[in-house]
Design a protein around this motif. Sequence first.
Motif, PDB file in Angstrom:
ATOM      1  N   GLY A  19       0.824  -1.201   0.000  1.00 49.63           N
ATOM      2  CA  GLY A  19       0.000   0.000   0.000  1.00 49.63           C
ATOM      3  C   GLY A  19       0.859   1.251   0.000  1.00 49.63           C
ATOM      4  O   GLY A  19       0.600   2.206  -0.727  1.00 49.63           O
ATOM      5  N   ASP A  22       2.431   1.934  -3.531  1.00 43.98           N
ATOM      6  CA  ASP A  22       1.499   2.513  -4.509  1.00 43.98           C
ATOM      7  C   ASP A  22       1.057   3.911  -4.087  1.00 43.98           C
ATOM      8  O   ASP A  22       0.796   4.767  -4.919  1.00 43.98           O
ATOM      9  CB  ASP A  22       0.280   1.604  -4.693  1.00 43.98           C
ATOM     10  CG  ASP A  22       0.604   0.448  -5.609  1.00 43.98           C
ATOM     11  OD1 ASP A  22       1.589   0.556  -6.366  1.00 43.98           O
ATOM     12  OD2 ASP A  22      -0.103  -0.576  -5.568  1.00 43.98           O
ATOM     13  N   ARG A  23       0.998   4.120  -2.783  1.00 41.98           N
ATOM     14  CA  ARG A  23       0.658   5.437  -2.292  1.00 41.98           C
ATOM     15  C   ARG A  23       1.746   6.427  -2.711  1.00 41.98           C
ATOM     16  O   ARG A  23       1.472   7.548  -3.124  1.00 41.98           O
ATOM     17  CB  ARG A  23       0.556   5.361  -0.775  1.00 41.98           C
ATOM     18  CG  ARG A  23       0.174   6.633  -0.104  1.00 41.98           C
ATOM     19  CD  ARG A  23       0.491   6.491   1.364  1.00 41.98           C
ATOM     20  NE  ARG A  23      -0.406   7.267   2.185  1.00 41.98           N
ATOM     21  CZ  ARG A  23      -0.379   7.246   3.519  1.00 41.98           C
ATOM     22  NH1 ARG A  23       0.447   6.447   4.148  1.00 41.98           N
ATOM     23  NH2 ARG A  23      -1.198   7.999   4.213  1.00 41.98           N
ATOM     24  N   HIS A  26       1.363   7.233  -6.278  1.00 40.21           N
ATOM     25  CA  HIS A  26       0.269   8.179  -6.452  1.00 40.21           C
ATOM     26  C   HIS A  26       0.753   9.588  -6.129  1.00 40.21           C
ATOM     27  O   HIS A  26       0.475  10.540  -6.841  1.00 40.21           O
ATOM     28  CB  HIS A  26      -0.899   7.791  -5.543  1.00 40.21           C
ATOM     29  CG  HIS A  26      -2.010   8.789  -5.535  1.00 40.21           C
ATOM     30  ND1 HIS A  26      -2.461   9.391  -4.397  1.00 40.21           N
ATOM     31  CD2 HIS A  26      -2.724   9.311  -6.550  1.00 40.21           C
ATOM     32  CE1 HIS A  26      -3.418  10.244  -4.703  1.00 40.21           C
ATOM     33  NE2 HIS A  26      -3.609  10.216  -5.999  1.00 40.21           N
ATOM     34  N   GLU A  65     -10.026   9.029 -12.060  1.00 42.04           N
ATOM     35  CA  GLU A  65     -10.016   7.721 -12.713  1.00 42.04           C
ATOM     36  C   GLU A  65     -11.211   7.706 -13.654  1.00 42.04           C
ATOM     37  O   GLU A  65     -12.328   7.431 -13.252  1.00 42.04           O
ATOM     38  CB  GLU A  65     -10.120   6.613 -11.670  1.00 42.04           C
ATOM     39  CG  GLU A  65      -8.917   6.576 -10.769  1.00 42.04           C
ATOM     40  CD  GLU A  65      -9.222   5.997  -9.401  1.00 42.04           C
ATOM     41  OE1 GLU A  65      -9.768   4.885  -9.344  1.00 42.04           O
ATOM     42  OE2 GLU A  65      -8.923   6.670  -8.406  1.00 42.04           O
TER      43      GLU A  65
ATOM     44  N   TRP B  55      -1.314   2.796  -9.083  1.00 45.42           N
ATOM     45  CA  TRP B  55      -1.440   4.020  -8.282  1.00 45.42           C
ATOM     46  C   TRP B  55      -2.866   4.279  -7.816  1.00 45.42           C
ATOM     47  O   TRP B  55      -3.082   4.915  -6.782  1.00 45.42           O
ATOM     48  CB  TRP B  55      -0.911   5.235  -9.036  1.00 45.42           C
ATOM     49  CG  TRP B  55      -1.655   5.567 -10.306  1.00 45.42           C
ATOM     50  CD1 TRP B  55      -1.354   5.124 -11.556  1.00 45.42           C
ATOM     51  CD2 TRP B  55      -2.808   6.397 -10.445  1.00 45.42           C
ATOM     52  NE1 TRP B  55      -2.249   5.618 -12.458  1.00 45.42           N
ATOM     53  CE2 TRP B  55      -3.152   6.405 -11.814  1.00 45.42           C
ATOM     54  CE3 TRP B  55      -3.582   7.132  -9.543  1.00 45.42           C
ATOM     55  CZ2 TRP B  55      -4.239   7.125 -12.299  1.00 45.42           C
ATOM     56  CZ3 TRP B  55      -4.673   7.848 -10.037  1.00 45.42           C
ATOM     57  CH2 TRP B  55      -4.991   7.838 -11.399  1.00 45.42           C
ATOM     58  N   THR B  56      -3.863   3.797  -8.556  1.00 46.64           N
ATOM     59  CA  THR B  56      -5.243   4.038  -8.122  1.00 46.64           C
ATOM     60  C   THR B  56      -5.508   3.369  -6.769  1.00 46.64           C
ATOM     61  O   THR B  56      -6.251   3.895  -5.951  1.00 46.64           O
ATOM     62  CB  THR B  56      -6.258   3.497  -9.143  1.00 46.64           C
ATOM     63  OG1 THR B  56      -5.887   2.168  -9.494  1.00 46.64           O
ATOM     64  CG2 THR B  56      -6.282   4.344 -10.386  1.00 46.64           C
ATOM     65  N   PHE B  57      -4.884   2.210  -6.550  1.00 43.21           N
ATOM     66  CA  PHE B  57      -5.039   1.560  -5.251  1.00 43.21           C
ATOM     67  C   PHE B  57      -4.329   2.380  -4.179  1.00 43.21           C
ATOM     68  O   PHE B  57      -4.791   2.484  -3.048  1.00 43.21           O
ATOM     69  CB  PHE B  57      -4.460   0.144  -5.269  1.00 43.21           C
ATOM     70  CG  PHE B  57      -5.170  -0.772  -6.221  1.00 43.21           C
ATOM     71  CD1 PHE B  57      -6.551  -0.862  -6.216  1.00 43.21           C
ATOM     72  CD2 PHE B  57      -4.461  -1.558  -7.112  1.00 43.21           C
ATOM     73  CE1 PHE B  57      -7.216  -1.704  -7.089  1.00 43.21           C
ATOM     74  CE2 PHE B  57      -5.117  -2.398  -7.990  1.00 43.21           C
ATOM     75  CZ  PHE B  57      -6.491  -2.471  -7.985  1.00 43.21           C
ATOM     76  N   GLY B  58      -3.183   2.966  -4.570  1.00 42.20           N
ATOM     77  CA  GLY B  58      -2.447   3.822  -3.643  1.00 42.20           C
ATOM     78  C   GLY B  58      -3.301   5.005  -3.227  1.00 42.20           C
ATOM     79  O   GLY B  58      -3.308   5.418  -2.073  1.00 42.20           O
ATOM     80  N   LYS B  59      -4.044   5.523  -4.194  1.00 42.03           N
ATOM     81  CA  LYS B  59      -4.921   6.658  -3.911  1.00 42.03           C
ATOM     82  C   LYS B  59      -6.033   6.242  -2.939  1.00 42.03           C
ATOM     83  O   LYS B  59      -6.309   6.939  -1.962  1.00 42.03           O
ATOM     84  CB  LYS B  59      -5.519   7.136  -5.232  1.00 42.03           C
ATOM     85  CG  LYS B  59      -6.488   8.280  -5.129  1.00 42.03           C
ATOM     86  CD  LYS B  59      -6.915   8.692  -6.532  1.00 42.03           C
ATOM     87  CE  LYS B  59      -8.238   9.429  -6.527  1.00 42.03           C
ATOM     88  NZ  LYS B  59      -8.714   9.719  -7.885  1.00 42.03           N
TER      89      LYS B  59
END
Lengths: 380, 473
Positions: A19, A22-23, A26, A65, B55-59
């Motif tokens: 997590g 990926d955060r 982002h 998205e 990255w969408t999961f990170g968001k």
Amino acid sequence: MSGRQFVVSKEDWSLHRKGEIDRQRHREKVREAIKKNLADIVSEESIIMHDGQKIIKVPIRTLDEYHFRYDHRKRKHAGQGDGESKVGDVLHSEPQQGPGKGKGAGEEPGIDYYETEITIDELAELIFEDLGLPNLEQKKKQQLASDAVEFKDVRKKGIASNIDRKRTIMEVLKRNALKGKPGLHEITPDDLRFKTWEVTVKYESSAVVLAMMDTSGSMGPFEKYIARSFFFWMVRFLRTKYSNVQIVFLAHHTEAQETTEEEFFTKGASGGTRCSSVYKLALEVIENRYSPQDYNIYAFHFSDGDNLASDNDHCVKLAGELLNFCNMVGYGEIEGPYYYTSTLRSAFKRIIDPKFTCVSIRDKSGVYPALKKFFSRDPI
Amino acid sequence: MVKNELSLLEESIEMIVAKAREFNLDFYNMLFEICPADVIYTFGAYGMPTRYSHWTFGKAYHKMKTQYDYNLGRIYEMVINSDPCYAFLLEGNSLIQNKLVVAHVLAHSDFFKNNIYFKNTSHAMVESMAAAAERFREYEFKFGRERVEAFIDAVISIQEHVEPRTFIKKEKEPPEEKQNSLCRNRERKTPYDDLWVLGEPCHCPEEGLEKPKKFPAEPEKDLMLFILQHARDLEEWQRDIMSAVRQEMLYFWPQMETKIINEGWAAYWHLRIIREMDLTSEEAVEFAKMHAGVIQTSRTHLNPYYLGLKIFEDIEKRWDDPAPEEKEKYGRPGREGREKIFEVRATENDISFLRNYLTKELVEELYLYLYQKVGFDWKIVEKDWEKVRNGLVNSLVNCGYPYIIVEDGDFNKRGELYLKHHYEGVELDVHYVEKTLPHVYTLWGRAVHIETVIDDKPVLFTYNGEKGSKRFL
């Protein structure tokens, strides 16, 4: 019923970083998006007018998205009341924009910003990444300092991310060879080597910036706002990037006077415009306090260009004199809603000097390019 | 958690499992795992512990984690539809919180195991997703992270457009074979002849040449499948990503279409099971607080836990003790409540659950209404029970996503993709349409179009690789 139908366990999750990774990605994308939109963000009202709050919200569009979806403003939704609710009850009202403030967010189709939070400092860092003081010269009085971080040392203790792989492996090889079992195996904590940095202070030549602004009656709220945005970032930039740069604030209408930083940004004045007055004052300030032998001098002037026509020639002459002392003279003209035939800018066209920079700003998004033009490390 | 606490928890679970069995709940073997908050929130954001990285999961993770950090929201558990069934408990839950959560997830597990819509979900999805994630990572090494990421961006923009009812759909025929039902050369004796030759290939050769073949022959709802099979320029790794994302969507779909009934079922049972346990007075208060939190209502959206729970309780009541009218009209003998709710949990999804069991009395008792934007205000516009129920049901059709089909895969005779939105009274978000089309173009590789309706007029949006356009038809 046979056997147990459940197991309870508790594993070590300390290495679970998915997590976070990926955060991080982002966040990188958010930064990229901000960088792409700097021109719009730099002059965001919420930033320039911010009242000391550290975190600002920056609207970003690219991180939505996208997919095919219904327009939620045009469909019915279900909710649950408390027995008192009846048809016609208002659950929620959207803020309405006052007239004259342009299109409200609610009226424009599909405005669905992804708002991200960012501190002013983070934003400043992004904006200033490519900026520098141009034409810096070595002067006698060395005052200007900026911190520099250099990796110079290797130690046995340190941060895991700074591990020096090559040296660590060398240690392992050496130790194993000594033990008679050559090869790369068994890394012990003792083998680890870390790169370590030292902070060094870099001395640079000292500088002074003369911030000059037209505060005459013809400078409307829009013009002032633009000048203000520019100086806001300029001041921030100089203060973050260099620890000891001096700024002198000069405001003028028909007469010029030195003001404090606060007055400079808040005080409104009225009356006619005589730009030469501020150039004259600037020359006096230089003469009395900042010898060009000791300082790099930068002068920036913002005006709407609506100067007394008879004064223009005088201005050109004084600006020419300023150029003798300054590393750079910048003039920013804000094009207001009115059209002037002979502005100060057209008069300044006569000055041909690589140290003189002139920009015109039409709207809010012009502030960032102006910053970039004035503060490019390499002169144009 | 201290050893002692862990064994205390095990004892409680033992009792709860026994109680659930007594109530005839039929669940998979359970694996309870206690995780720290950031791990639970990661799972929550990804929907699965082993999903691919994006990255969408990170968001999503960032959002959930921030809410948790500011104490605005809390996930107590996360349960996975798998056999054995994984349930993740939040480290730091008190014992009574865990008791509620365990009872709750047992009911979820029972639902996964017995509801008809879950019949075709893979029970090994945890492993499949892990394998897909691993392959995606390899693609990143091979083809570049940015490139893979941009491709996934495009794929997930249409990931909801799959056909979850594969089991009632006719098998797809290979492109060279012709549809039997369209073949007119075959002599018919009765109008139903074509029924008897289903599956037998047609042998008349000229049919295809005579009239231009439609492609696809039938409108295709599964955009993902259609593009993955027919896009010309996709590379093998790209097809693999599409296929994996599609499989994951098909796996999640049943959960998306049974949110209300599944949560209602779980709330119904945690209430019943915990009531049967011996609680200290402190525990009883804490349990009541937590349950109240779970079923809290809102003026702007429906709480699936509460709505589902109320409907189940209402069904049980009406089948246990039917009104004289119901007795007479439907021949309900009474005392069949429990039996009936088990049947409902096995056979319904949210749509049928609401359509069949959300009664006039319930809509009124729960003060349900519909609201809508009028000018600058969001206003209550409907309280009539049938309209409220229908509005609610409509919003759940296709899990709330617009129904879009592939109308033509060779539009303009240039291999362009023509999509069509089945307009049912709610317009699409135009800005989103314009931003999504370039993603579809990335996948299809040629111009893409989508037909929809705006202001009661049919309109066609197009993206040709350079720019988007819109024209009324």
